[in-house]
Design a protein around this motif. Sequence first.
Motif, PDB file in Angstrom:
ATOM      1  N   LYS A 111       0.823  -1.428  -0.067  1.00  0.00           N
ATOM      2  CA  LYS A 111      -0.106   0.050   0.043  1.00  0.00           C
ATOM      3  C   LYS A 111       0.968   1.130  -0.018  1.00  0.00           C
ATOM      4  CE  LYS A 111      -2.968   2.631   2.988  1.00  0.00           C
ATOM      5  NZ  LYS A 111      -3.195   2.700   4.645  1.00  0.00           N
ATOM      6  N   LEU A 112       1.983   1.310   0.935  1.00  0.00           N
ATOM      7  CA  LEU A 112       2.988   2.424   0.815  1.00  0.00           C
ATOM      8  C   LEU A 112       3.995   2.475   0.174  1.00  0.00           C
ATOM      9  CD1 LEU A 112       2.920   3.122   4.707  1.00  0.00           C
ATOM     10  CD2 LEU A 112       1.341   4.096   3.067  1.00  0.00           C
ATOM     11  N   ASP A 113       3.975   1.299  -0.780  1.00  0.00           N
ATOM     12  CA  ASP A 113       5.264   1.228  -1.743  1.00  0.00           C
ATOM     13  C   ASP A 113       6.366   1.254  -1.087  1.00  0.00           C
ATOM     14  OD1 ASP A 113       6.282   0.575  -4.285  1.00  0.00           O
ATOM     15  OD2 ASP A 113       6.603   2.736  -4.777  1.00  0.00           O
ATOM     16  N   LEU A 114       6.496   0.483  -0.080  1.00  0.00           N
ATOM     17  CA  LEU A 114       8.050   0.380   0.766  1.00  0.00           C
ATOM     18  C   LEU A 114       8.851  -0.604   0.292  1.00  0.00           C
ATOM     19  CD1 LEU A 114       6.463   0.244   4.527  1.00  0.00           C
ATOM     20  CD2 LEU A 114       6.887   2.293   2.952  1.00  0.00           C
ATOM     21  N   SER A 115      10.221  -0.109   0.156  1.00  0.00           N
ATOM     22  CA  SER A 115      11.273  -1.116  -0.257  1.00  0.00           C
ATOM     23  C   SER A 115      11.642  -1.926   0.782  1.00  0.00           C
ATOM     24  CB  SER A 115      12.589  -0.214  -0.707  1.00  0.00           C
ATOM     25  OG  SER A 115      12.984   0.358   0.460  1.00  0.00           O
ATOM     26  N   ALA A 116      12.396  -2.981   0.460  1.00  0.00           N
ATOM     27  CA  ALA A 116      12.860  -4.039   1.405  1.00  0.00           C
ATOM     28  C   ALA A 116      13.574  -3.334   2.604  1.00  0.00           C
ATOM     29  CB  ALA A 116      13.683  -5.000   0.903  1.00  0.00           C
ATOM     30  N   GLY A 117      14.346  -2.341   2.454  1.00  0.00           N
ATOM     31  CA  GLY A 117      15.047  -1.573   3.172  1.00  0.00           C
ATOM     32  C   GLY A 117      14.124  -0.646   4.319  1.00  0.00           C
ATOM     33  N   ASP A 118      12.832  -0.355   3.710  1.00  0.00           N
ATOM     34  CA  ASP A 118      11.851   0.479   4.442  1.00  0.00           C
ATOM     35  C   ASP A 118      11.305  -0.376   5.367  1.00  0.00           C
ATOM     36  OD1 ASP A 118      12.431   2.945   3.081  1.00  0.00           O
ATOM     37  OD2 ASP A 118      10.878   2.357   1.342  1.00  0.00           O
ATOM     38  N   VAL A 119      11.290  -1.594   5.070  1.00  0.00           N
ATOM     39  CA  VAL A 119      10.527  -2.736   5.867  1.00  0.00           C
ATOM     40  C   VAL A 119      11.446  -2.889   6.942  1.00  0.00           C
ATOM     41  CG1 VAL A 119       9.646  -5.164   5.877  1.00  0.00           C
ATOM     42  CG2 VAL A 119       9.169  -3.676   3.924  1.00  0.00           C
ATOM     43  N   PHE A 120      12.752  -3.021   6.699  1.00  0.00           N
ATOM     44  CA  PHE A 120      13.946  -3.430   7.694  1.00  0.00           C
ATOM     45  C   PHE A 120      13.677  -2.094   8.779  1.00  0.00           C
ATOM     46  CE2 PHE A 120      18.151  -2.625   9.380  1.00  0.00           C
ATOM     47  CZ  PHE A 120      18.273  -3.767   9.888  1.00  0.00           C
ATOM     48  N   VAL A 121      13.715  -0.918   8.393  1.00  0.00           N
ATOM     49  CA  VAL A 121      13.799   0.110   9.142  1.00  0.00           C
ATOM     50  C   VAL A 121      12.189   0.069  10.203  1.00  0.00           C
ATOM     51  CG1 VAL A 121      13.419   2.638   9.274  1.00  0.00           C
ATOM     52  CG2 VAL A 121      14.866   1.557   7.797  1.00  0.00           C
ATOM     53  N   VAL A 122      11.133  -0.437   9.408  1.00  0.00           N
ATOM     54  CA  VAL A 122      10.080  -0.287  10.279  1.00  0.00           C
ATOM     55  C   VAL A 122      10.167  -1.367  11.388  1.00  0.00           C
ATOM     56  CG1 VAL A 122       7.701  -0.780  10.307  1.00  0.00           C
ATOM     57  CG2 VAL A 122       8.352   0.574   8.357  1.00  0.00           C
ATOM     58  N   LEU A 123      10.778  -2.670  10.913  1.00  0.00           N
ATOM     59  CA  LEU A 123      10.730  -3.835  11.789  1.00  0.00           C
ATOM     60  C   LEU A 123      11.814  -3.349  13.040  1.00  0.00           C
ATOM     61  CD1 LEU A 123      10.624  -6.813   9.523  1.00  0.00           C
ATOM     62  CD2 LEU A 123       8.827  -5.950  11.277  1.00  0.00           C
ATOM     63  N   GLY A 124      12.774  -2.595  12.593  1.00  0.00           N
ATOM     64  CA  GLY A 124      13.937  -2.066  13.519  1.00  0.00           C
ATOM     65  C   GLY A 124      13.285  -1.516  14.618  1.00  0.00           C
ATOM     66  N   VAL A 125      12.510  -0.366  14.094  1.00  0.00           N
ATOM     67  CA  VAL A 125      12.027   0.532  15.152  1.00  0.00           C
ATOM     68  C   VAL A 125      11.031   0.002  15.820  1.00  0.00           C
ATOM     69  CG1 VAL A 125      10.436   2.590  15.083  1.00  0.00           C
ATOM     70  CG2 VAL A 125      12.386   2.683  13.655  1.00  0.00           C
ATOM     71  N   THR A 126      10.110  -0.861  15.474  1.00  0.00           N
ATOM     72  CA  THR A 126       9.288  -1.642  16.187  1.00  0.00           C
ATOM     73  C   THR A 126      10.071  -2.518  17.453  1.00  0.00           C
ATOM     74  OG1 THR A 126       7.819  -1.581  14.380  1.00  0.00           O
ATOM     75  CG2 THR A 126       7.385  -3.205  16.256  1.00  0.00           C
ATOM     76  N   THR A 127      11.257  -2.874  16.965  1.00  0.00           N
ATOM     77  CA  THR A 127      11.963  -3.862  17.841  1.00  0.00           C
ATOM     78  C   THR A 127      12.609  -3.119  18.968  1.00  0.00           C
ATOM     79  OG1 THR A 127      12.232  -5.590  16.097  1.00  0.00           O
ATOM     80  CG2 THR A 127      13.663  -5.910  18.030  1.00  0.00           C
ATOM     81  N   ALA A 128      13.193  -2.058  18.496  1.00  0.00           N
ATOM     82  CA  ALA A 128      14.023  -1.043  19.471  1.00  0.00           C
ATOM     83  C   ALA A 128      13.020  -0.675  20.514  1.00  0.00           C
ATOM     84  CB  ALA A 128      14.497  -0.056  18.676  1.00  0.00           C
ATOM     85  N   VAL A 129      11.988  -0.027  20.126  1.00  0.00           N
ATOM     86  CA  VAL A 129      10.843   0.594  20.926  1.00  0.00           C
ATOM     87  C   VAL A 129      10.271  -0.446  21.820  1.00  0.00           C
ATOM     88  CG1 VAL A 129       8.814   1.806  21.221  1.00  0.00           C
ATOM     89  CG2 VAL A 129      10.393   2.478  19.454  1.00  0.00           C
ATOM     90  N   GLY A 130      10.032  -1.724  21.362  1.00  0.00           N
ATOM     91  CA  GLY A 130       9.640  -2.861  22.235  1.00  0.00           C
ATOM     92  C   GLY A 130      10.709  -3.182  23.452  1.00  0.00           C
ATOM     93  N   ALA A 131      11.901  -2.788  23.225  1.00  0.00           N
ATOM     94  CA  ALA A 131      12.841  -2.994  24.432  1.00  0.00           C
ATOM     95  C   ALA A 131      12.729  -2.195  25.518  1.00  0.00           C
ATOM     96  CB  ALA A 131      14.231  -2.765  23.684  1.00  0.00           C
TER      97      ALA A 131
END
Length: 395
Positions: free
Chosen positions: A35-55
């Motif tokens: 939907k947002l036309d995200l690249s693989a790198g964008d997805v990695f950033v999204v997951l990374g932010v989610t994981t870091a804030v989860g900590a």
Amino acid sequence: MTRLQLARMAVFVAFAVQGLTFASLITRLESIATKLDLSAGDVFVVLGVTTAVGAVGSVVAGHLATRIGSAATLSLMLGGASLAAVAPAFAPTMVTLLVLNGVYGFFLGGVDASMNMQGTATQDAYARPLMNGFHAMWSAAAVLGAVYATVTIALGVPLGLDMIPIAVIGLAANLATFRLLLPPEAVDAAEKRPSTQRKKPPLPWLPLLLVAVPTFAMWFIDSAASAWGGIYVVDGLGAAAAVAPAIYAAYQLVLLAVRLPGDRLVAHFGAERVIRTGGIVGVGALVLIVVAPHWSVAAVGFAVLGGSLAMVPPQSFVAAAHISPDNAEDAIARVNLANYAGYLAAASLIAGVAELFGERSMFLIPLAISVLIPLMAGRFATRPAPECPETVKLG
């Protein structure tokens, strides 16, 4: 039902809500990315932010639980997670998605920590292993969440609207059971500490670190299998694209199958022996994956790998709580950080290895790290089950 049985049921519900909500959201990530036309790198950033804030959420939950109790903390975080899980699908931009996923990640980390606090205290009040059953409930609910996502996507239910029933189920279940969770005085009794205790002793960092290291190894390998297993068999071993989700399903189903009798295995053989045996099997499974001449052989390896890792997360929280019973909430929250550290490390390292040496080399690092689990299995040895008048009253 006794008060203690009701508390156990409430913990089962919390694990189920968390598993259902997480799987329902994570399986929609590809749709959100499209939907947002995200690249693989964008997805990695999204997951990374989610994981870091989860900590961060995990640490906050540890501090909060020492002040208002793990039951209130769990109810607060679980309600927040149910509400926050709806929002990412409505994000209009990448920046908004990062913010909304970060909010969900915060509550995700808080729930992960606080539900394991309640689970460990309930196990100690029962004076017999229960944690593997709680984690099995998470796995079963996650499978249901993935199935629900598959059906709603196939039916063309609008993105975002399909998460509303999941949120409603989570909020209703939380509202119905939060009063059944163990209150602070019952947790104190289960952990055999004075209920009047205000000042918590310092955390014993070295023993906690020694539990966190094999726990980190497990989550590193779990992240590798979950996120990269499908890519490995498709790009590295030439499997058809339809094989990729089957690899994940086999991994999760065998993991669930081992967790179901897990409490009986720990009661009979002890946590240390169970973890060491699983760790040795896991090393063998990863060898099979690395040398597999065909994707079907790797598929067997991934299925066996899921079963070999199944017992590490629940036993890591029990071990953490028993290292520092007077400060069990913070101890569990700190060891829970190994979860997020493992996922972040795997995401970056495996991608780098694949880029430099090709997809066939993806699982060399997980194989090297896997030996830490059987070598450090002694850190999971638990104390004798507590027996005290306070816990008897709960039952």
